[in-house]
Design an enzyme around this catalytic site. Structure first.
Site, mmCIF file in Angstrom:
data_model
loop_
_atom_site.group_PDB
_atom_site.id
_atom_site.type_symbol
_atom_site.label_atom_id
_atom_site.label_comp_id
_atom_site.label_asym_id
_atom_site.label_seq_id
_atom_site.Cartn_x
_atom_site.Cartn_y
_atom_site.Cartn_z
ATOM 1 N N LEU A 28 -11.208 14.182 42.624
ATOM 2 C CA LEU A 28 -10.813 12.999 41.858
ATOM 3 C C LEU A 28 -11.310 13.056 40.423
ATOM 4 O O LEU A 28 -10.702 12.494 39.521
ATOM 5 C CB LEU A 28 -11.349 11.730 42.532
ATOM 6 C CG LEU A 28 -10.796 11.408 43.927
ATOM 7 C CD1 LEU A 28 -11.515 10.192 44.506
ATOM 8 C CD2 LEU A 28 -9.291 11.147 43.859
ATOM 9 N N GLY A 29 -12.453 13.692 40.219
ATOM 10 C CA GLY A 29 -13.000 13.743 38.873
ATOM 11 C C GLY A 29 -14.437 14.235 38.879
ATOM 12 O O GLY A 29 -14.941 14.745 39.879
ATOM 13 N N VAL A 36 -16.440 14.359 42.321
ATOM 14 C CA VAL A 36 -16.056 13.309 43.263
ATOM 15 C C VAL A 36 -14.738 13.710 43.913
ATOM 16 O O VAL A 36 -13.789 14.117 43.236
ATOM 17 C CB VAL A 36 -15.909 11.946 42.557
ATOM 18 C CG1 VAL A 36 -15.543 10.864 43.565
ATOM 19 C CG2 VAL A 36 -17.205 11.577 41.844
ATOM 20 N N LYS A 55 -19.057 11.983 46.829
ATOM 21 C CA LYS A 55 -19.727 12.541 45.656
ATOM 22 C C LYS A 55 -20.671 13.648 46.103
ATOM 23 O O LYS A 55 -21.530 13.450 46.956
ATOM 24 C CB LYS A 55 -20.502 11.461 44.905
ATOM 25 C CG LYS A 55 -21.196 11.961 43.642
ATOM 26 C CD LYS A 55 -21.967 10.874 42.932
ATOM 27 C CE LYS A 55 -21.049 9.920 42.196
ATOM 28 N NZ LYS A 55 -21.822 9.006 41.306
ATOM 29 N N ASP A 155 -25.798 3.002 32.409
ATOM 30 C CA ASP A 155 -24.731 3.942 32.051
ATOM 31 C C ASP A 155 -23.359 3.280 32.155
ATOM 32 O O ASP A 155 -22.426 3.840 32.740
ATOM 33 C CB ASP A 155 -24.798 5.175 32.945
ATOM 34 C CG ASP A 155 -24.130 6.403 32.323
ATOM 35 O OD1 ASP A 155 -23.851 6.369 31.107
ATOM 36 O OD2 ASP A 155 -23.890 7.383 33.048
#
Length: 329
Positions: A28-29, A36, A55, A155
Site C-alpha cells: 500500500l505504501g 505497509v 505494517k 508526526d
C-alpha cells in the site's frame, strides 16, 4: 496449514488469521523504515471480512533496533487507543519470517498519496468541504490524544492521515514516535525521560521544535495540523520550495518521509538556512468564500507563537459551527 503462514487472532481473540510473507501481500505504501501491505482475509461463515493493513519493517531495516523498537511501541500505544478518527488496532504478531507485524484497520488511501495524485492531474486545490472534513476529523483525533490518552502524536502530516471512500471519514495513523504529555499539554519528562526529543518529519515541524532546546507541547501537533490543510490547498508538501535536489526531493516517498533523525548534518544545515519553520505562502489561486474558514484555521494554527494557536479542543468546538455557516453539514 501452509507452512509459510502464521496463524494469529485479533484483539478480541476471535477467528484465527494467517499472515503470508511480504511477496504475497499487496503493498500500500511506505512509512519511515517500514512498508505497509494489504491483507485480504478469508470469509468466515459466508461473511466477508474487511481487509487489514499490515505494517512490517523494510528488509534493510530489520537489523536496525531503532525501527524495531518503534514498531513495538506503536503497537503498544495503538492497542490502548479507541477513537473513530484513529486507525484501529487489530493485532501484533510474528510472521513466518519471524518479523514483527502490526495489523491495523485498513482504509482506502493516505491523504498524502491523494494529494500527489491530484497534483499529477494538474487540478486545483481540494474543495473547501473536503478540507473541512479533514480539519474536523483530525481535530477530534488530536483532542482525544491530547486530553484523554495524553499523547503527543509528533508526526502529523498528510501521509499519516487515512481517508475512507470520498472523505466519509478520516483517521490519524502512525504512532511510532509519540510522546507522553501531562494534563497541561506539556511533555511528561517523568514518563518520556529527561533526554526525550520530538522526532517527526522536518517538513511539518513547528518552529519551536526546530530550535534548541525544543519546546515540546501539544501546540506542535497543532502547527503540523495547520500545514496539512495548506497541503490540500497547494497540493504539495510544505516548505518544498526550500528543498533542493541534494535534500532528497525525489519521487520516492520513503526519502521524503524520512524523519529528522535520518538526515545528514549538511542537510540539516541547509534546512536551517531555508524557510523551514515559517508559515508557507498560500498558492496563487483565487479562493472563494467557501474557503474563508479553511484559511482562518490555517493561519491560526501556524502562528509562530505556540500560545496563539488554538487547542485541538477549541477546534472541535468551532469547526462544526463553521460547517453550519457554510452549509457543509
Amino acid at each position: 496449514m501452509d507452512s509459510m503462514q502464521t496463524p494469529i487472532r485479533n484483539r478480541h481473540n476471535q477467528n484465527p488469521v494467517t499472515i503470508p510473507p511480504s511477496p504475497f501481500l499487496k503493498k500500500l505504501g511506505y512509512g519511515t523504515g517500514v512498508a505497509v501491505y494489504k491483507l485480504e482475509r478469508s470469509p468466515v461463515a459466508n461473511k466477508i471480512q474487511s481487509p487489514w493493513a499490515i505494517k512490517k519493517l523494510l528488509k534493510r531495516n530489520i537489523i536496525n533496533t531503532q525501527y524495531g523498537k518503534r514498531l513495538k511501541e506503536e503497537a503498544s500505544i495503538l492497542r490502548k487507543l479507541d477513537h473513530p478518527n484513529i486507525v484501529g488496532f487489530r493485532a501484533f504478531v510474528k510472521a513466518s519470517d519471524n518479523q514483527d507485524c502490526l495489523a491495523m484497520e485498513q482504509c482506502n488511501n493516505s491523504l498524502g498519496d491523494m494529494i500527489e495524485q491530484r497534483n499529477e492531474l494538474s487540478l486545483l486545490a481540494y474543495p473547501a468541504k473536503n478540507i473541512m472534513r479533514v480539519a474536523l476529523d483530525i481535530s477530534e483525533a488530536l483532542n482525544y490524544l491530547h486530553t484523554q490518552a495524553l499523547f503527543l502524536h509528533c508526526d502529523v502530516k498528510s501521509y499519516n492521515i487515512l481517508v475512507k471512500d470520498n472523505f466519509s471519514i478520516c483517521k490519524l495513523c502512525d504512532f511510532g514516535v509519540t510522546l507522553p504529555i501531562t494534563v497541561h499539554g506539556e511533555i511528561n519528562r517523568d514518563k518520556a525521560g529527561k533526554d526525550a526529543e520530538y522526532i517527526g518529519t522536518r517538513l511539518w515541524m513547528a518552529p519551536e521544535i526546530l530550535k534548541y532546546p525544543q519546546i515540546i507541547t501539544t501546540k506542535a501537533d497543532i502547527y503540523s495540523y495547520g500545514l496539512v490543510l495548506w497541503e490540500m490547498l497547494a497540493l504539495c508538501p510544505p516548505c518544498v520550495d526550500s528543498y533542493d535536489e541534494s535534500m532528497c526531493l525525489t519521487n520516492d516517498l520513503e526519502d521524503l518521509d524520512d524523519s529528522i533523525t535520518s538526515e545528514s548534518e549538511e542537510t540539516i544545515e541547509k534546512m536551517n538556512k531555508s524557510g523551514f519553520g515559517k508559515r508557507p505562502e498560500l498558492p496563487a489561486q483565487d479562493f472563494d468564500d467557501s474557503y474563508k474558514y479553511v484559511l482562518e484555521i490555517f493561519h491560526c494554527c501556524t502562528e509562530e507563537n505556540p500560545a496563539n494557536r488554538p487547542s485541538a479542543q477549541d477546534l472541535t468546538i468551532s469547526i462544526p459551527e463553521m460547517n453550519k455557516v457554510l452549509g457543509f453539514d
